[in-house]
Scaffold this motif. Structure first.
Motif, PDB file in Angstrom:
ATOM      1  N   GLU A   1       0.815  -1.205   0.000  1.00  0.00           N
ATOM      2  CA  GLU A   1       0.000   0.000   0.000  1.00  0.00           C
ATOM      3  C   GLU A   1       0.849   1.255   0.000  1.00  0.00           C
ATOM      4  OE1 GLU A   1      -2.450  -0.460   3.389  1.00  0.00           O
ATOM      5  OE2 GLU A   1      -3.902  -1.777   2.378  1.00  0.00           O
ATOM      6  N   ALA A   2       2.039   1.171   0.619  1.00  0.00           N
ATOM      7  CA  ALA A   2       2.912   2.342   0.688  1.00  0.00           C
ATOM      8  C   ALA A   2       3.674   2.568  -0.601  1.00  0.00           C
ATOM      9  CB  ALA A   2       3.894   2.188   1.852  1.00  0.00           C
ATOM     10  N   ALA A   3       3.896   1.512  -1.388  1.00  0.00           N
ATOM     11  CA  ALA A   3       4.678   1.639  -2.625  1.00  0.00           C
ATOM     12  C   ALA A   3       3.881   2.393  -3.670  1.00  0.00           C
ATOM     13  CB  ALA A   3       5.047   0.251  -3.144  1.00  0.00           C
ATOM     14  N   PRO A   4       4.522   3.261  -4.474  1.00  0.00           N
ATOM     15  CA  PRO A   4       3.816   3.980  -5.539  1.00  0.00           C
ATOM     16  C   PRO A   4       3.389   3.040  -6.642  1.00  0.00           C
ATOM     17  CG  PRO A   4       6.187   4.351  -5.681  1.00  0.00           C
ATOM     18  CD  PRO A   4       5.943   3.601  -4.398  1.00  0.00           C
ATOM     19  N   GLU A   5       2.346   3.430  -7.336  1.00  0.00           N
ATOM     20  CA  GLU A   5       1.853   2.629  -8.452  1.00  0.00           C
ATOM     21  C   GLU A   5       2.934   2.517  -9.515  1.00  0.00           C
ATOM     22  OE1 GLU A   5      -1.014   1.134  -9.145  1.00  0.00           O
ATOM     23  OE2 GLU A   5      -2.043   1.568  -7.275  1.00  0.00           O
ATOM     24  N   ALA A   6       3.236   1.319  -9.944  1.00  0.00           N
ATOM     25  CA  ALA A   6       4.269   1.112 -10.966  1.00  0.00           C
ATOM     26  C   ALA A   6       3.667   0.892 -12.331  1.00  0.00           C
ATOM     27  CB  ALA A   6       5.133  -0.087 -10.582  1.00  0.00           C
ATOM     28  N   GLY A   7       2.348   0.813 -12.402  1.00  0.00           N
ATOM     29  CA  GLY A   7       1.701   0.546 -13.672  1.00  0.00           C
ATOM     30  C   GLY A   7       0.873  -0.717 -13.570  1.00  0.00           C
ATOM     31  N   HIS A   8       0.208  -1.040 -14.629  1.00  0.00           N
ATOM     32  CA  HIS A   8      -0.693  -2.195 -14.643  1.00  0.00           C
ATOM     33  C   HIS A   8       0.101  -3.482 -14.490  1.00  0.00           C
ATOM     34  CE1 HIS A   8      -4.191  -4.549 -15.525  1.00  0.00           C
ATOM     35  NE2 HIS A   8      -3.617  -5.082 -16.589  1.00  0.00           N
ATOM     36  N   ARG A   9      -0.217  -4.280 -13.442  1.00  0.00           N
ATOM     37  CA  ARG A   9       0.392  -5.586 -13.201  1.00  0.00           C
ATOM     38  C   ARG A   9       1.917  -5.500 -13.130  1.00  0.00           C
ATOM     39  NH1 ARG A   9      -3.209  -9.866 -16.834  1.00  0.00           N
ATOM     40  NH2 ARG A   9      -5.202  -9.420 -15.812  1.00  0.00           N
ATOM     41  N   GLY A  10       2.398  -4.465 -12.481  1.00  0.00           N
ATOM     42  CA  GLY A  10       3.828  -4.368 -12.268  1.00  0.00           C
ATOM     43  C   GLY A  10       4.615  -3.804 -13.438  1.00  0.00           C
ATOM     44  N   ALA A  11       3.957  -3.406 -14.514  1.00  0.00           N
ATOM     45  CA  ALA A  11       4.661  -2.847 -15.665  1.00  0.00           C
ATOM     46  C   ALA A  11       5.247  -1.495 -15.297  1.00  0.00           C
ATOM     47  CB  ALA A  11       3.702  -2.695 -16.844  1.00  0.00           C
ATOM     48  N   PRO A  12       6.401  -1.137 -15.838  1.00  0.00           N
ATOM     49  CA  PRO A  12       7.007   0.154 -15.520  1.00  0.00           C
ATOM     50  C   PRO A  12       6.154   1.308 -16.019  1.00  0.00           C
ATOM     51  CG  PRO A  12       8.149  -0.911 -17.334  1.00  0.00           C
ATOM     52  CD  PRO A  12       7.208  -1.928 -16.781  1.00  0.00           C
ATOM     53  N   ALA A  13       6.165   2.390 -15.274  1.00  0.00           N
ATOM     54  CA  ALA A  13       5.405   3.581 -15.680  1.00  0.00           C
ATOM     55  C   ALA A  13       5.975   4.132 -16.974  1.00  0.00           C
ATOM     56  CB  ALA A  13       5.482   4.633 -14.575  1.00  0.00           C
ATOM     57  N   PRO A  14       5.116   4.623 -17.878  1.00  0.00           N
ATOM     58  CA  PRO A  14       5.622   5.150 -19.156  1.00  0.00           C
ATOM     59  C   PRO A  14       6.492   6.379 -18.942  1.00  0.00           C
ATOM     60  CG  PRO A  14       3.298   5.686 -18.863  1.00  0.00           C
ATOM     61  CD  PRO A  14       3.654   4.739 -17.763  1.00  0.00           C
ATOM     62  N   ALA A  15       7.511   6.497 -19.763  1.00  0.00           N
ATOM     63  CA  ALA A  15       8.410   7.648 -19.676  1.00  0.00           C
ATOM     64  C   ALA A  15       7.705   8.894 -20.189  1.00  0.00           C
ATOM     65  CB  ALA A  15       9.669   7.389 -20.501  1.00  0.00           C
ATOM     66  N   PRO A  16       7.966  10.051 -19.612  1.00  0.00           N
ATOM     67  CA  PRO A  16       7.339  11.292 -20.100  1.00  0.00           C
ATOM     68  C   PRO A  16       7.809  11.627 -21.510  1.00  0.00           C
ATOM     69  CG  PRO A  16       9.086  11.773 -18.524  1.00  0.00           C
ATOM     70  CD  PRO A  16       8.894  10.295 -18.491  1.00  0.00           C
ATOM     71  N   LEU A  17       6.953  12.310 -22.266  1.00  0.00           N
ATOM     72  CA  LEU A  17       7.310  12.702 -23.619  1.00  0.00           C
ATOM     73  C   LEU A  17       8.447  13.714 -23.593  1.00  0.00           C
ATOM     74  CD1 LEU A  17       3.754  13.115 -25.195  1.00  0.00           C
ATOM     75  CD2 LEU A  17       5.334  11.213 -25.506  1.00  0.00           C
ATOM     76  N   ALA A  18       9.361  13.565 -24.510  1.00  0.00           N
ATOM     77  CA  ALA A  18      10.505  14.471 -24.591  1.00  0.00           C
ATOM     78  C   ALA A  18      10.223  15.555 -25.619  1.00  0.00           C
ATOM     79  CB  ALA A  18      11.767  13.707 -24.972  1.00  0.00           C
ATOM     80  N   GLU A  19      10.456  16.800 -25.262  1.00  0.00           N
ATOM     81  CA  GLU A  19      10.257  17.912 -26.187  1.00  0.00           C
ATOM     82  C   GLU A  19      11.411  17.964 -27.187  1.00  0.00           C
ATOM     83  OE1 GLU A  19      10.764  22.577 -25.762  1.00  0.00           O
ATOM     84  OE2 GLU A  19       8.955  21.880 -24.719  1.00  0.00           O
ATOM     85  N   LEU A  20      11.074  18.013 -28.470  1.00  0.00           N
ATOM     86  CA  LEU A  20      12.084  18.066 -29.518  1.00  0.00           C
ATOM     87  C   LEU A  20      12.438  19.488 -29.903  1.00  0.00           C
ATOM     88  CD1 LEU A  20      10.870  15.176 -31.869  1.00  0.00           C
ATOM     89  CD2 LEU A  20      12.669  15.106 -30.136  1.00  0.00           C
ATOM     90  N   LEU A  21      11.429  20.350 -30.023  1.00  0.00           N
ATOM     91  CA  LEU A  21      11.679  21.730 -30.403  1.00  0.00           C
ATOM     92  C   LEU A  21      10.456  22.578 -30.132  1.00  0.00           C
ATOM     93  CD1 LEU A  21      10.051  22.246 -33.328  1.00  0.00           C
ATOM     94  CD2 LEU A  21      11.903  20.835 -34.172  1.00  0.00           C
ATOM     95  N   GLN A  22      10.623  23.884 -30.218  1.00  0.00           N
ATOM     96  CA  GLN A  22       9.521  24.830 -30.100  1.00  0.00           C
ATOM     97  C   GLN A  22       9.461  25.677 -31.357  1.00  0.00           C
ATOM     98  OE1 GLN A  22       9.573  27.249 -26.586  1.00  0.00           O
ATOM     99  NE2 GLN A  22       9.490  25.508 -25.190  1.00  0.00           N
ATOM    100  N   LEU A  23       8.244  26.050 -31.736  1.00  0.00           N
ATOM    101  CA  LEU A  23       8.054  26.949 -32.869  1.00  0.00           C
ATOM    102  C   LEU A  23       7.980  28.370 -32.329  1.00  0.00           C
ATOM    103  CD1 LEU A  23       5.398  24.964 -34.938  1.00  0.00           C
ATOM    104  CD2 LEU A  23       7.878  24.945 -35.208  1.00  0.00           C
ATOM    105  N   GLY A  24       9.122  29.047 -32.276  1.00  0.00           N
ATOM    106  CA  GLY A  24       9.152  30.415 -31.775  1.00  0.00           C
ATOM    107  C   GLY A  24       9.076  30.474 -30.262  1.00  0.00           C
TER     108      GLY A  24
END
Length: 276
Positions: free
Chosen positions: A8-31
């Motif tokens: 109960e104390a451990a953070p959610e790791a994802g469905h059935r123990g799967a690793p949490a998805p990595a955040p999207l990486a920003e490639l560039l900005q338009l202006g």
């Protein structure tokens, strides 16, 4: 009990123990940053994938993208202001047949921009009586543009002779928020509006494959006029988007203000008229 407490104390790791998805990486900005509400849309050129247009209330900007091994970058290659002093751009669409043509709506006006010079090529003043909300090019027939607006109308334009539309439909009982061509069979049009309806239309006479039937010799029962095929009333609130499936020519989806998504299909009788 100790194991249960650890669980109960451990953070959610994802469905059935799967690793949490990595955040999207920003490639560039338009202006750089812009004022709240200034950005309208980002339009990727389907013919030149290294080119993107960013649509803002008072201007449209053209960007050239480059992708190196280490990083990606975007450089502004052109800009054009709104043709109306107090008007703002509402929507845009790249021409799938011409790499340097971009259709834009500014209030009730339509125009096409030649992005090589950032100058207007075609201009239609007051194409609709109220602001234009949607644009779509015929995917199979060049120089043919579909527009929808707050005047309840859907219109089709031949950009070589833009003085009057080749087709004008009083499509809805309130604002038409979107209208789009079927990507495989441009005889079929799809529209939706704030009257909570989605409508399927037949426009065979102005399509890339007009009927070849000899009307003088044909049985009148075999000749079916263009117009509405069927209204769909599955939504209870305003419908703000309707799209055709990219994988199946006969399936489409719609989205309403309350978040409801409905998937529908072209009636079999209409499908067989096109195929047979």
């Amino acid at each position: 009990m100790d194991r249960l407490a650890e669980r109960e104390a451990a953070p959610e790791a994802g469905h059935r123990g799967a690793p949490a998805p990595a955040p999207l990486a920003e490639l560039l900005q338009l202006g750089g940053p812009c004022a709240l509400g200034d950005s309208v849309d980002v339009l990727w050129n389907p013919v030149l994938p290294e080119q993107v247009a960013s649509l803002h209330r008072g201007t449209v900007r053209l960007w050239s993208l480059s992708h190196a091994a280490a990083a990606s970058s975007a450089s502004e290659s052109g800009a054009a202001p709104s043709p109306r002093e107090e008007g703002s751009f509402g929507c845009g669409r790249w021409d799938p047949h011409h790499a340097h043509a971009l259709a834009l709506a500014c209030e009730s006006d339509l125009l096409t921009l030649d992005t090589r010079s950032m100058k207007s090529a075609v201009a239609v003043a007051d194409a609709h009586e109220q602001p234009v909300r949607g644009l779509d090019y015929n995917p199979n027939k060049p120089n043919t543009l579909l527009s929808s607006g707050d005047d309840y109308h859907v219109k089709v334009w031949d950009l070589r002779k833009p003085l009057t539309p080749v087709l004008s439909l009083l499509a809805h009982a309130h604002w038409v928020t979107s209208a789009t061509y079927n990507r495989f069979h441009d005889q079929l049009l799809l529209s939706c509006g704030t009257d909570s309806q989605v409508k399927l239309w037949r426009a065979a006479a102005i399509s890339s494959a007009p009927p070849s039937l000899d009307y003088e010799e044909a049985d009148p029962s075999e000749v079916e006029a263009d117009g509405i095929v069927r209204p769909y009333t599955d939504h209870e609130q305003s419908v703000f988007g309707a799209v055709w499936s990219a994988a199946d020519a006969w399936i489409f989806a719609s989205l309403s203000l309350d978040g409801k998504v409905v998937v529908n299909h072209v009636p079999p009788s209409e499908k067989y008229k096109i195929l047979l």
